[in-house]
Scaffold this motif. Structure first.
Motif, PDB file in Angstrom:
ATOM      1  N   ILE A  77      -8.479  -0.362  -4.488  1.00  0.00           N
ATOM      2  CA  ILE A  77      -7.657   0.494  -3.629  1.00  0.00           C
ATOM      3  C   ILE A  77      -6.540   1.094  -4.482  1.00  0.00           C
ATOM      4  O   ILE A  77      -5.661   0.377  -4.980  1.00  0.00           O
ATOM      5  N   ARG A 112      -8.033 -10.854  -0.450  1.00  0.00           N
ATOM      6  CA  ARG A 112      -8.617  -9.938  -1.433  1.00  0.00           C
ATOM      7  C   ARG A 112      -7.885  -9.997  -2.767  1.00  0.00           C
ATOM      8  O   ARG A 112      -8.451  -9.660  -3.807  1.00  0.00           O
ATOM      9  N   GLU A 127     -13.177 -13.745   8.064  1.00  0.00           N
ATOM     10  CA  GLU A 127     -13.755 -13.708   9.412  1.00  0.00           C
ATOM     11  C   GLU A 127     -15.286 -13.739   9.371  1.00  0.00           C
ATOM     12  O   GLU A 127     -15.932 -12.847   9.921  1.00  0.00           O
ATOM     13  N   VAL A 151       3.342  -5.029   2.507  1.00  0.00           N
ATOM     14  CA  VAL A 151       2.534  -5.752   3.505  1.00  0.00           C
ATOM     15  C   VAL A 151       2.505  -7.258   3.255  1.00  0.00           C
ATOM     16  O   VAL A 151       2.104  -8.020   4.138  1.00  0.00           O
ATOM     17  N   HIS A 190      -9.759 -15.538  13.264  1.00  0.00           N
ATOM     18  CA  HIS A 190      -8.958 -15.285  14.462  1.00  0.00           C
ATOM     19  C   HIS A 190      -9.226 -16.332  15.521  1.00  0.00           C
ATOM     20  O   HIS A 190      -8.611 -16.332  16.575  1.00  0.00           O
ATOM     21  N   TYR A 196       0.898  -1.154   0.000  1.00  0.00           N
ATOM     22  CA  TYR A 196       0.000   0.000   0.000  1.00  0.00           C
ATOM     23  C   TYR A 196       0.936   1.203   0.000  1.00  0.00           C
ATOM     24  O   TYR A 196       1.788   1.300   0.894  1.00  0.00           O
ATOM     25  N   PRO A 247      -1.650 -12.861  13.518  1.00  0.00           N
ATOM     26  CA  PRO A 247      -2.068 -11.689  14.291  1.00  0.00           C
ATOM     27  C   PRO A 247      -2.602 -10.572  13.403  1.00  0.00           C
ATOM     28  O   PRO A 247      -2.312 -10.511  12.209  1.00  0.00           O
ATOM     29  N   SER A 248      -3.376  -9.709  14.005  1.00  0.00           N
ATOM     30  CA  SER A 248      -3.974  -8.583  13.308  1.00  0.00           C
ATOM     31  C   SER A 248      -2.916  -7.788  12.548  1.00  0.00           C
ATOM     32  O   SER A 248      -1.850  -7.508  13.077  1.00  0.00           O
ATOM     33  N   GLY A 249      -3.229  -7.484  11.306  1.00  0.00           N
ATOM     34  CA  GLY A 249      -2.305  -6.666  10.517  1.00  0.00           C
ATOM     35  C   GLY A 249      -1.246  -7.457   9.766  1.00  0.00           C
ATOM     36  O   GLY A 249      -0.401  -6.875   9.093  1.00  0.00           O
ATOM     37  N   CYS A 250      -1.285  -8.777   9.846  1.00  0.00           N
ATOM     38  CA  CYS A 250      -0.230  -9.571   9.195  1.00  0.00           C
ATOM     39  C   CYS A 250      -0.476  -9.729   7.692  1.00  0.00           C
ATOM     40  O   CYS A 250       0.385 -10.221   6.974  1.00  0.00           O
ATOM     41  N   GLY A 251      -1.648  -9.308   7.224  1.00  0.00           N
ATOM     42  CA  GLY A 251      -1.865  -9.314   5.774  1.00  0.00           C
ATOM     43  C   GLY A 251      -2.856 -10.350   5.262  1.00  0.00           C
ATOM     44  O   GLY A 251      -2.971 -10.554   4.053  1.00  0.00           O
ATOM     45  N   LYS A 252      -3.594 -10.981   6.153  1.00  0.00           N
ATOM     46  CA  LYS A 252      -4.542 -12.030   5.744  1.00  0.00           C
ATOM     47  C   LYS A 252      -5.602 -11.487   4.791  1.00  0.00           C
ATOM     48  O   LYS A 252      -5.867 -12.063   3.736  1.00  0.00           O
ATOM     49  N   SER A 253      -6.220 -10.353   5.195  1.00  0.00           N
ATOM     50  CA  SER A 253      -7.281  -9.797   4.351  1.00  0.00           C
ATOM     51  C   SER A 253      -6.721  -9.309   3.027  1.00  0.00           C
ATOM     52  O   SER A 253      -7.339  -9.499   1.980  1.00  0.00           O
ATOM     53  N   THR A 254      -5.544  -8.714   3.075  1.00  0.00           N
ATOM     54  CA  THR A 254      -4.908  -8.255   1.837  1.00  0.00           C
ATOM     55  C   THR A 254      -4.729  -9.435   0.889  1.00  0.00           C
ATOM     56  O   THR A 254      -5.061  -9.357  -0.300  1.00  0.00           O
ATOM     57  N   THR A 282      -3.905   2.848  -3.962  1.00  0.00           N
ATOM     58  CA  THR A 282      -2.493   2.785  -3.574  1.00  0.00           C
ATOM     59  C   THR A 282      -1.938   1.366  -3.595  1.00  0.00           C
ATOM     60  O   THR A 282      -0.774   1.147  -3.311  1.00  0.00           O
TER      61      THR A 282
HETATM   62  N1  ATP Z   1      -6.450   0.159   2.327  1.00  0.00           N
HETATM   63  C1  ATP Z   1      -5.288   0.180   2.961  1.00  0.00           C
HETATM   64  N2  ATP Z   1      -4.435   1.202   2.830  1.00  0.00           N
HETATM   65  C2  ATP Z   1      -3.245   1.204   3.470  1.00  0.00           C
HETATM   66  N3  ATP Z   1      -2.835   0.221   4.283  1.00  0.00           N
HETATM   67  C3  ATP Z   1      -3.658  -0.841   4.462  1.00  0.00           C
HETATM   68  C4  ATP Z   1      -4.912  -0.910   3.821  1.00  0.00           C
HETATM   69  N4  ATP Z   1      -5.498  -2.079   4.194  1.00  0.00           N
HETATM   70  C5  ATP Z   1      -4.640  -2.695   5.038  1.00  0.00           C
HETATM   71  N5  ATP Z   1      -3.520  -1.952   5.196  1.00  0.00           N
HETATM   72  C6  ATP Z   1      -2.353  -2.315   6.020  1.00  0.00           C
HETATM   73  O1  ATP Z   1      -1.807  -3.533   5.524  1.00  0.00           O
HETATM   74  C7  ATP Z   1      -1.404  -4.384   6.584  1.00  0.00           C
HETATM   75  C8  ATP Z   1      -2.150  -5.695   6.458  1.00  0.00           C
HETATM   76  O2  ATP Z   1      -3.518  -5.467   6.670  1.00  0.00           O
HETATM   77  P1  ATP Z   1      -4.625  -6.577   6.516  1.00  0.00           P
HETATM   78  O3  ATP Z   1      -5.950  -5.934   6.639  1.00  0.00           O
HETATM   79  O4  ATP Z   1      -4.357  -7.395   5.318  1.00  0.00           O
HETATM   80  O5  ATP Z   1      -4.297  -7.470   7.817  1.00  0.00           O
HETATM   81  P2  ATP Z   1      -5.135  -8.644   8.480  1.00  0.00           P
HETATM   82  O6  ATP Z   1      -4.166  -9.735   8.699  1.00  0.00           O
HETATM   83  O7  ATP Z   1      -6.343  -8.939   7.697  1.00  0.00           O
HETATM   84  O8  ATP Z   1      -5.538  -8.008   9.876  1.00  0.00           O
HETATM   85  P3  ATP Z   1      -6.861  -8.254  10.766  1.00  0.00           P
HETATM   86  O9  ATP Z   1      -6.656  -9.583  11.393  1.00  0.00           O
HETATM   87  O10 ATP Z   1      -6.823  -7.149  11.774  1.00  0.00           O
HETATM   88  O11 ATP Z   1      -8.050  -8.205   9.860  1.00  0.00           O
HETATM   89  C9  ATP Z   1      -1.702  -3.621   7.868  1.00  0.00           C
HETATM   90  O12 ATP Z   1      -0.500  -3.024   8.288  1.00  0.00           O
HETATM   91  C10 ATP Z   1      -2.725  -2.605   7.455  1.00  0.00           C
HETATM   92  O13 ATP Z   1      -2.623  -1.450   8.240  1.00  0.00           O
END
Ligand code: ATP
Ligand code: MG
Lengths: 221, 259
Positions: B65, B56, B181, B27, B212, B22, B46-53, B67
């Protein structure tokens, strides 16, 4: 989450202490039972039999505690392996205690008769299986997979002595039918010791799994 | 059941050296692993590790998105999802997604499910009826809603809404179902229903789920991928990960000793 984790760890540590208490009791019962045979000590044999309830109570407490911890914390990985191994060792130790009681009973029977033969193999096997139980527990405490595996290997020696003694006793009993009753008691006594060797080997396998996360392959030497 | 593919490969999705950013923040780092057909794969970490990214990326939702940047490849049935010749809309039909927060349209139950098929050109009423019924059945919701298909979707409970979203996704006959989730806002009973549904769905679909809830991953998945700080730390059979993880970080995470 963190506080919860520490609490769980405390509980696990306490559980291990409990298991070692049962281990100590079983070792002690075994030692006293064997001594009672060699010294024809009726009182000592009785004291082993009296310990049985205590061993059962320890086993039940540990089992109950393991089930509670699994239900409440849903452990994974090494925590899960620790709990399942503890349940397994718990059962094996309680059986060692039972075998101690069996030996004490054979001891009381043997006191009614003159000795069948000099006790040469008896102290030898007893020493080996006692050491096996002790080492299996040490392996558990120190998470020592090598020692755990080694304990299992010593079982072969016990089996060999047992087979040899069995032959010898059968010969004696065939020659002297008057010795049939004490002969059978003595034969059973060796059988009990041989079973304890199996149980110690089982504990060794459990510890190996706990440490390595893998079962000992039975094809291994 | 769909007929077995002529392609002998067991893998439907293949992630190869995937990196994602991003802006200038990386990430996801050099992620490579394969997702097996008709299995449930759980993504944990853990939260923020990039699973949703990552999830997606599987249906090009990150395209929205501005960026977001990506390098590496994701192959769906051997075909690069990010090949310029590929239509992202088609990707999203083949790879459906259900989100954490149940998000039905403010329309009737029927219209929620019929929406996708209508968009893709199905107009005949009896055909739509059949699709709606079949999808709701597959999502294990039919018996609860068959007498009130005209009711607004918002009159359903949270758990029912989530199953409606699953039905809506199934209505366009995807090959892969992504769940990010899906149960985090649901009570244990609704959660159990979704989990049971997931286990049933893998006969016909490939499921990728972000969760989670470690017990949930252990219960429903065949494979588990553990991510930490944008990296894939361990990917293995769920049976193994939850009993004998290889990596100490995985061990720490699933036993709750992390951080
Ligand atoms: N749209 C965005 N723009 C900028 N940074 C983003 C965006 N979406 C996610 N990030 C960043 O990318 C990293 C991974 O985020 P992501 O949402 O993939 O994590 P996650 O593992 O799904 O977390 P969670 O368990 O909290 O859902 C994080 O540091 C987050 O802040
Ligand atoms: Mg997320």
């Amino acid at each position: 989450m963190k506080a919860m984790q520490r609490y769980f760890e405390l509980e696990l540590r306490e559980l291990q202490q409990q298991l070692l208490r049962l281990g100590g009791l079983a070792e002690n019962m075994l030692r006293k039972a064997v001594e009672s045979v060699i010294h024809r000590d009726e009182e000592l044999a009785q004291s082993v039999i009296e310990n049985d309830d205590q061993a059962d109570a320890f086993e039940n407490e540990i089992e109950e505690r393991c089930i509670q911890l699994i239900a409440r914390h849903q452990p994974a990985a090494s925590d899960l392996r620790l709990l399942t191994t503890t349940m397994r060792i718990n059962r094996d130790l309680e059986r060692v205690a039972d075998k101690g009681v069996d030996i004490a009973q054979r001891s009381l029977e043997l006191m009614q008769y003159p000795p069948v033969k000099p006790y040469i193999e008896l102290p030898r096997v007893a020493t080996i299986v006692q050491q096996m139980v002790k080492d299996a527990l040490d392996a558990f405490v120190n998470r020592n997979a090598i020692l755990a595996k080694e304990v299992r290997e010593r079982d072969d020696e016990v089996d060999a002595i047992y087979a040899q003694t069995l032959q010898e006793l059968l010969t004696i009993m065939t020659d002297q039918p008057a010795l049939l009753r004490p002969g059978i008691s003595l034969l059973l006594l060796f059988r009990h010791l041989e079973r304890i060797g199996d149980l110690a080997a089982n504990i060794g396998e459990g510890v190996y799994y706990l440490v390595e996360g893998d079962v000992i392959r039975h094809s291994d030497p | 059941m769909k007929p077995p593919k002529t392609d002998s490969s067991d893998f439907i999705l293949s992630v190869q050296n995937l990196n994602a950013w991003y802006h200038t923040t990386q990430v996801l780092q050099e992620i490579s692993f394969d997702i097996q057909r008709h299995k449930v794969t759980a993504l944990i970490g853990p939260s923020g590790c990039g699973k949703s990214t990552l999830i997606r990326c599987f249906n090009r939702m990150n395209d929205f998105i501005a960026t977001f940047k990506l390098a590496g490849q994701i192959l769906l049935e051997g075909q690069d999802l990010y090949d310029p010749a590929i239509d992202p809309v088609e990707v999203r039909l083949r790879v459906g997604m259900v989100f954490q927060k149940q998000n039905p349209f403010p329309k009737s139950i029927y219209e929620n499910v019929a929406y996708g098929p209508r968009i893709s050109g199905i107009r005949r009423r009896h055909q739509l009826d059949a699709i709606v019924e079949e999808s709701l059945k597959r999502a294990a919701l039919w018996d609860e809603v068959k007498d009130k298909l005209k009711a607004n979707a918002y009159t359903l409970s949270g758990g029912q809404q989530q199953r409606l979203c699953i039905a809506r996704t199934l209505a366009v006959e995807p090959e892969v179902l992504l769940l990010d989730e899906p149960c985090s806002a649901l009570d244990p009973i609704a959660t159990a229903k979704i989990e049971e549904l997931i286990l049933k769905l893998k006969d016909d679909y490939t499921v990728v789920i972000v969760t989670h809830n470690m017990q949930q991953a252990a219960r429903v998945s065949d494979f588990t991928a553990f991510f930490y700080l944008g990296e894939l730390v361990e990917f293995w059979a769920t049976d193994k990960i939850f009993t004998v993880p290889k990596d100490p970080q995985t061990e720490a995470y699933i036993t709750g000793k992390f951080g």
